[in-house]
Design an enzyme around this catalytic site. Structure first.
Site, PDB file in Angstrom:
ATOM      1  N   LYS A   1      -6.236   3.750   9.038  1.00 43.52           N
ATOM      2  CA  LYS A   1      -5.257   4.639   8.411  1.00 43.52           C
ATOM      3  C   LYS A   1      -5.755   6.085   8.425  1.00 43.52           C
ATOM      4  O   LYS A   1      -4.997   7.015   8.729  1.00 43.52           O
ATOM      5  CB  LYS A   1      -5.020   4.209   6.960  1.00 43.52           C
TER       6      LYS A   1
ATOM      7  N   SER B   1       0.794  -1.222   0.000  1.00 49.71           N
ATOM      8  CA  SER B   1       0.000   0.000   0.000  1.00 49.71           C
ATOM      9  C   SER B   1       0.830   1.277   0.000  1.00 49.71           C
ATOM     10  O   SER B   1       0.296   2.372  -0.089  1.00 49.71           O
ATOM     11  CB  SER B   1      -0.981  -0.001   1.174  1.00 49.71           C
TER      12      SER B   1
END
Ligand code: ADP
Length: 815
Positions: free
Chosen positions: A729, A686
Site C-alpha cells: 500500500k 481497511s
C-alpha cells in the site's frame, strides 16, 4: 417271488447234469453261447453230451462262489439243449445252448465230478391269450417296447418283428426278457414267474423303468455332449480367428505388442504389486481383438503406466554454495528469500530422511516465484515440472478418472511426473490459493494427500490404480495470498513472502536480467540494441503499473521485437532506445504517476487498497444532500466495506457535538458514498477511516489535504485498528505522489518492511483514534484553500465563515 406252483404244472421230475451259471440267466426259447472254464461244468457238459444232450442251467446267487452248493443257486432255472460245443485254446469250452423249459431245483444228487441234480420240469400254465386282460397286456408291452427302442441301443429288425407278432403271453414275456439288456436279478425274476400274465405284467414294468433310466442316461449324455461340443466349437472358432488375423497381418501384431509390453515391464524393474497389475492387463490384452474398444482402453492404460518414471532418478547436487550462486546469478535482490531457501536446503542436506515442510512462495504476480523455483531445480540438478492449480474444482483433475470411464486419463500430478521423467523432480504447484471446491469433490483434500509425507509414498491415482511413490518429489507451491489457502494445507507449508518491487529494484532487474535475456531470445546482441536507463525508468513508470516485472518484461520484449524486425529489414549499426523514441516503440504512455489531485477537496479522500496484484490508491467520495436520511453505497462494494461505512456513520452520530456536525444529519440528509472504478469489486475493512474522514469532511465542509492517504479499520467508538499489506500500500501511495500516510498504530512494527525509498520520501503518521486521523487529514478552517471554495459556490464558504462557532469547532479538532 411267491410262485405257487400247481401240481399239474410239473410235467416230470428228471435227474440231469447241472451247470451253475455266473452272470447269465437263460430263458426258455433263448439261444445263447457262453464260455465254460470250471472243471465240474465241463464234466457236466461231457456227461450231458453222452446222454440226452440236455442239461440244467441254474444261475448262481453270488458270482464269487467257485464251487456252489444247491443253496447257492436260484430255485428256478432252465433245462436246455446243447446245440454246439467248441474247444477253445487253454482248456476252455464254448457252448451253444437253447432254453427248452422252466425247471425247479429239488436238490443235488451227487456233486463229485459234476453236479447231478434232480429238478421238476415245469409246463406253461394254460392261459387265455384272447382274454381282454391278456390283450391289454400285450398291447401295453408293445407300446412300451416302442418307447424302448426309441431310446435303447439299436435293435435288430427281426427281434422287433417277432415282438410285434408273437401272440403268446408267456413266450412274449420270455422273448422280450431275452432280447433286451436286463440285469441278472430282473431276468431271474422273469424266469421265476410261472404265471404268464403276471410275467408279462412284470416285463412291462421292467421295460418302463428301463425306459426311464435310459432316457435319463440319454439326457445326461446329450448334456455332456453339448458341453463338449461348445468347447470344441469355441476352440475351432478361435483357431479360425487366429488364422484370419494372421492373414490380415493383425494377429502377429497383438502378439508382438504383448511381448513388447512384457519386455518394457520387465525393464522397469517394478515392485511386486505394480508388476502383477500391469502383467495382468497385458494378459487381458492378449485375449482381445486388436481393434476393439476394450483393447484400446488397455493400451492407453499401459502406455500411461509405462510412461511414468517408476525407477528413474537424478542425483542431487546438494552443494549449498552452488545453489546460492545459481540463485544470485538468476535473480536480483530477494536476499531474504534466497537466504531462507539456502537454510531450508541445509536442513535437507543434514537430515535427508526428514521430509520437512513444503516451500510456499507467496506474493503478487511477476515477482519471480516461478523463476526461483526453476533456479532451485537447476541448482540441485533435478528435473522440473509445473502444474497450475488455479480454478481447479474437481478432485479428478488431480487424481484422474477411473479407467472405466470413456476418455479417462491420469490426473495432473501423474502428468507432471511423466513430464519430469524422474521420480525426484521439483514440482511447482502454481496458484494453490486459487483452488475451489464444489460438489465434484474437494481438490484440496487430494492435494493434502499429495503433500503429506506420511501418505504420499503410495499415492493412488484413480486411473493408474497402482500406488506411485511421490515421497522423493520436492514440492514447491506458489500463491498470491495466504488467506484462501485451506488451513490444513497451509499448516504443511513454510511460507516465504516475496513482496512487490520498487522502481529502483525494477530498474536493476531490467538492466541485469530482463534486457539481456530478451535481447538474447530475439537473436540480437548487446552491440546491436541498447536501452537507455532513462528509457527503462520511463517504461517502468509510464507503461506498467504492477507489483512484479511481468509487464515490464513484455514491454522490453516488444521493443526487442521491433528492433529485430528493423534489423531484418536492413537497418545497420546500433539501435538505442531512448525516452524520446519510446512512443514510437510502445505507443503513448499509459500511466501518469502523479495522479493524486493537486487541490484539497471536500468529501474526497485517498484511501489505500491491497489487491492480489499489489497495492493501489483508492479515492472515496461522499455527497450529502437534503433528504430523508437515506444512505447509498456504490462502487461494487463488498459486505465488509458496507459495514465499515455504517460503523463510520455510527461513530459520527455519537460524536456529533465534538465534530460539529448537525445532530439530525442522519434524518434530514441523504448520504451517498461512492468508490470509483465500479467495475472492480472491493472489500475489506481497511477503508473504514477513509470513509469516516470523507463523511466528516463533507458534513463539516472542511477540505481534506490532497497529499495525505490513509488506511485503517474503524470501530464505532472511533478507535483505529490495524490492517495488512502495508508494504504494498505504501509503495502505491508513493507512486501516486502522496507525502503523508496515516496508518494504524498497531502497524508500526510493519514499517521495517516498508521499502527504504518509500520510507525516505513519505512520512508515516501512526494513529490510535479517529480524532488523530482528522487532525492530520483535514485542512484547518482558516486555511481552507481558495481553489476548493472556488470550485464550489461562493455562498458555501460564506455560510461556513458565518457560523459563529466555526472557530471553536476547528480548535476542538486540533486539540
Ligand atoms: P511469478 O511466478 O511470481 O508470477 P515469474 O517467476 O514468472 O513470476 O517472473 C516473471 C519474470 O520476471 C521472469 O522472467 C523472471 O525471471 C523475472 N524476474 C522476477 N523477479 C526477478 C528477479 N528478482 N531477478 C531477475 N528476474 C526476475
Amino acid at each position: 417271488m411267491n410262485n405257487h406252483i400247481e401240481q399239474q404244472n410239473v410235467r416230470s421230475t428228471v435227474d440231469l447234469p447241472l451247470l451253475a451259471l455266473r452272470g447269465i440267466v437263460v430263458l426258455p426259447g433263448m439261444n445263447i453261447h457262453f464260455d465254460v472254464g470250471r472243471k465240474k461244468s465241463m464234466a457236466a457238459l461231457d456227461e450231458a453230451m453222452k446222454s440226452s444232450q440236455e442239461i440244467l442251467l441254474f444261475a448262481q446267487r453270488d458270482l464269487r462262489v467257485a464251487d456252489p452248493s444247491a443253496a447257492d443257486l436260484y430255485e428256478f432255472g432252465t433245462v436246455a439243449r446243447i446245440k454246439q460245443l467248441l474247444k477253445l485254446p487253454g482248456d476252455n469250452v464254448r457252448v451253444m445252448v437253447e432254453g427248452v423249459g422252466r425247471a425247479r431245483l429239488n436238490g443235488f444228487i451227487t456233486q463229485r465230478q459234476f453236479i447231478l441234480a434232480s429238478a421238476d420240469l415245469l409246463d406253461e400254465p394254460e392261459t387265455d391269450g384272447e382274454s381282454a386282460f391278456a390283450q391289454a397286456l400285450i398291447r401295453e408291452l408293445r407300446m412300451a417296447f416302442d418307447d424302448y427302442i426309441a431310446v435303447a441301443p439299436k435293435m435288430s429288425g427281426e427281434v422287433i418283428m417277432n415282438i410285434m407278432t408273437l401272440e403268446d403271453v408267456g413266450t412274449l414275456a420270455d422273448y422280450v426278457a431275452s432280447n433286451i439288456l436286463l440285469n441278472l436279478e430282473d431276468r431271474q425274476a422273469i424266469l421265476s414267474e410261472i404265471d404268464p400274465c403276471r410275467r408279462l405284467e412284470q416285463m412291462v414294468k421292467l421295460l418302463r423303468s428301463e425306459i426311464e433310466i435310459l432316457s435319463l442316461e440319454l439326457d445326461i449324455r446329450s448334456q455332456v455332449k453339448e458341453q463338449i461340443d461348445k468347447n470344441q466349437r469355441d476352440y475351432y472358432l478361435r483357431e479360425q480367428m487366429k488364422i484370419i488375423q494372421q492373414e490380415l497381418g493383425e494377429g502377429e501384431n497383438i502378439q508382438s505388442e504383448v511381448e513388447e509390453y512384457q519386455a518394457s515391464i520387465a525393464k522397469l524393474e517394478l515392485t511386486g504389486e505394480t508388476r502383477e497389475a500391469l502383467l495382468k492387463e497385458v494378459g487381458r490384452l492378449s485375449k482381445m481383438v486388436p481393434g476393439s474398444a476394450e483393447a484400446t482402453v488397455i493400451r492407453t492404460y499401459l502406455d500411461a503406466c509405462l510412461a511414468l518414471p517408476w525407477n528413474t532418478e537424478t542425483r542431487d547436487k546438494l552443494d549449498l554454495q552452488r545453489v546460492k550462486n545459481r540463485l544470485d546469478r538468476d535473480h536480483y535482490g530477494l536476499e531474504k528469500v534466497k537466504e531462507r531457501i539456502v537454510e531450508y536446503l541445509a536442513v535437507k542436506k543434514l537430515t535427508p530422511q526428514h521430509k520437512g515442510q513444503i516451500l510456499c512462495f507467496v506474493g503478487p504476480p511477476g515477482v519471480g516465484k516461478t523463476s526461483i523455483a526453476i533456479s532451485i531445480a537447476r541448482a540441485l540438478g533435478r528435473k522440473f515440472a509445473r502444474l497450475s492449480l488455479g480454478g481447479i474444482r474437481d478432485e479428478a483433475e488431480i487424481r484422474g478418472h477411473r479407467k472405466t470411464y470413456i476418455g479417462a486419463m491420469p490426473g495432473r500430478i501423474m502428468n507432471a511426473m511423466k513430464q519430469a521423467q524422474s521420480k525426484n523432480p521439483v514440482i511447482l504447484l502454481d496458484e494453490i490459493d486459487k483452488m475451489c471446491s464444489d460438489f465434484r469433490g474437494d481438490p484440496a483434500a487430494a492435494m493434502l494427500e499429495v503433500l503429506d509425507s506420511e501418505q504420499n509414498y503410495a499415492f493412488r491415482d484413480h486411473f493408474i490404480e497402482v500406488p506411485f511413490d511421490l515421497s522423493n518429489v520436492m514440492f514447491i507451491t506458489t500463491a498470491n495470498v495466504t488467506d484462501t489457502i485451506p488451513q490444513p494445507l497451509l499448516d504443511r507449508m513454510e511460507v516465504i513472502e516475496l513482496g512487490s518491487y520498487n522502481e529502483e529494484e525494477k530498474l536493476q532487474i531490467a538492466k541485469r536480467h530482463l534486457v539481456p535475456k530478451q535481447i538474447r531470445e530475439h537473436g540480437l546482441s548487446g552491440r546491436s540494441l541498447r536501452f537507455d536507463e532513462d528509457a527503462l525508468r520511463e517504461i517502468i513508470s509510464g507503461y506498467t503499473r504492477e507489483a512484479g516485472v511481468r509487464n515490464l518484461e513484455r514491454k522490453i520484449a516488444l521493443c526487442c521485437r521491433k528492433a529485430a524486425a528493423a534489423r531484418v529489414m536492413g537497418k545497420q549499426g546500433i539501435t538505442r532506445i531512448t525516452v524520446g523514441q519510446l512512443e514510437s516503440y510502445l505507443g503513448p504512455a499509459k500511466y501518469k504517476f502523479d495522479h493524486a489531485s493537486k487541490v484539497d477537496e471536500i468529501g474526497i479522500v485517498t484511501g489505500l487498497a491491497w489487491t492480489s496484484v499489489g497495492g493501489d490508491t483508492l479515492k472515496i467520495e461522499v455527497n450529502a444532500m437534503e433528504g430523508t436520511g437515506k444512505i447509498e453505497l456504490t462502487g461494487n462494494l463488498g459486505d465488509v466495506m458496507k459495514e465499515s461505512a455504517h460503523a463510520a456513520i455510527s461513530y459520527i452520530r455519537s460524536r456529533a457535538d465534538y465534530l460539529g456536525v448537525d445532530h439530525d444529519f442522519y434524518k434530514n440528509r441523504d448520504l451517498h458514498i461512492h468508490v470509483p472504478e465500479g467495475a472492480i469489486p472491493k472489500d475489506g475493512p481497511s477503508a473504514g477511516i477513509t470513509m469516516a474522514t470523507a463523511l466528516i469532511s463533507e458534513l463539516t465542509q472542511r477540505p481534506v489535504r490532497h497529499d495525505v492517504a490513509m488506511t485503517g479499520e474503524i470501530t464505532i467508538r472511533g478507535r483505529v485498528l490495524e490492517i495488512g499489506g502495508l508494504r504494498e500500500k505504501s509503495m502505491a501511495a508513493y507512486r501516486a505522489g502522496i507525502k503523508t500516510i496515516i496508518i494504524p498504530d498497531g502497524n508500526r512494527s510493519d514499517l521495517t518492511e516498508v521499502d527504504p525509498t518509500v520510507r525516505k520520501n513519505v512520512s508515516f503518521v501512526p494513529v490510535t483514534s479517529m480524532e488523530q486521523v482528522l487532525k492530520t487529514a483535514l485542512v484547518p478552517m482558516k486555511k481552507a484553500s481558495a481553489q476548493s471554495s472556488g470550485e464550489r459556490e461562493k455562498t458555501l464558504e460564506a455560510t461556513l465563515l458565518e457560523q459563529p462557532d466555526g472557530k471553536r469547532r476547528s480548535a476542538a479538532i486540533r486539540q
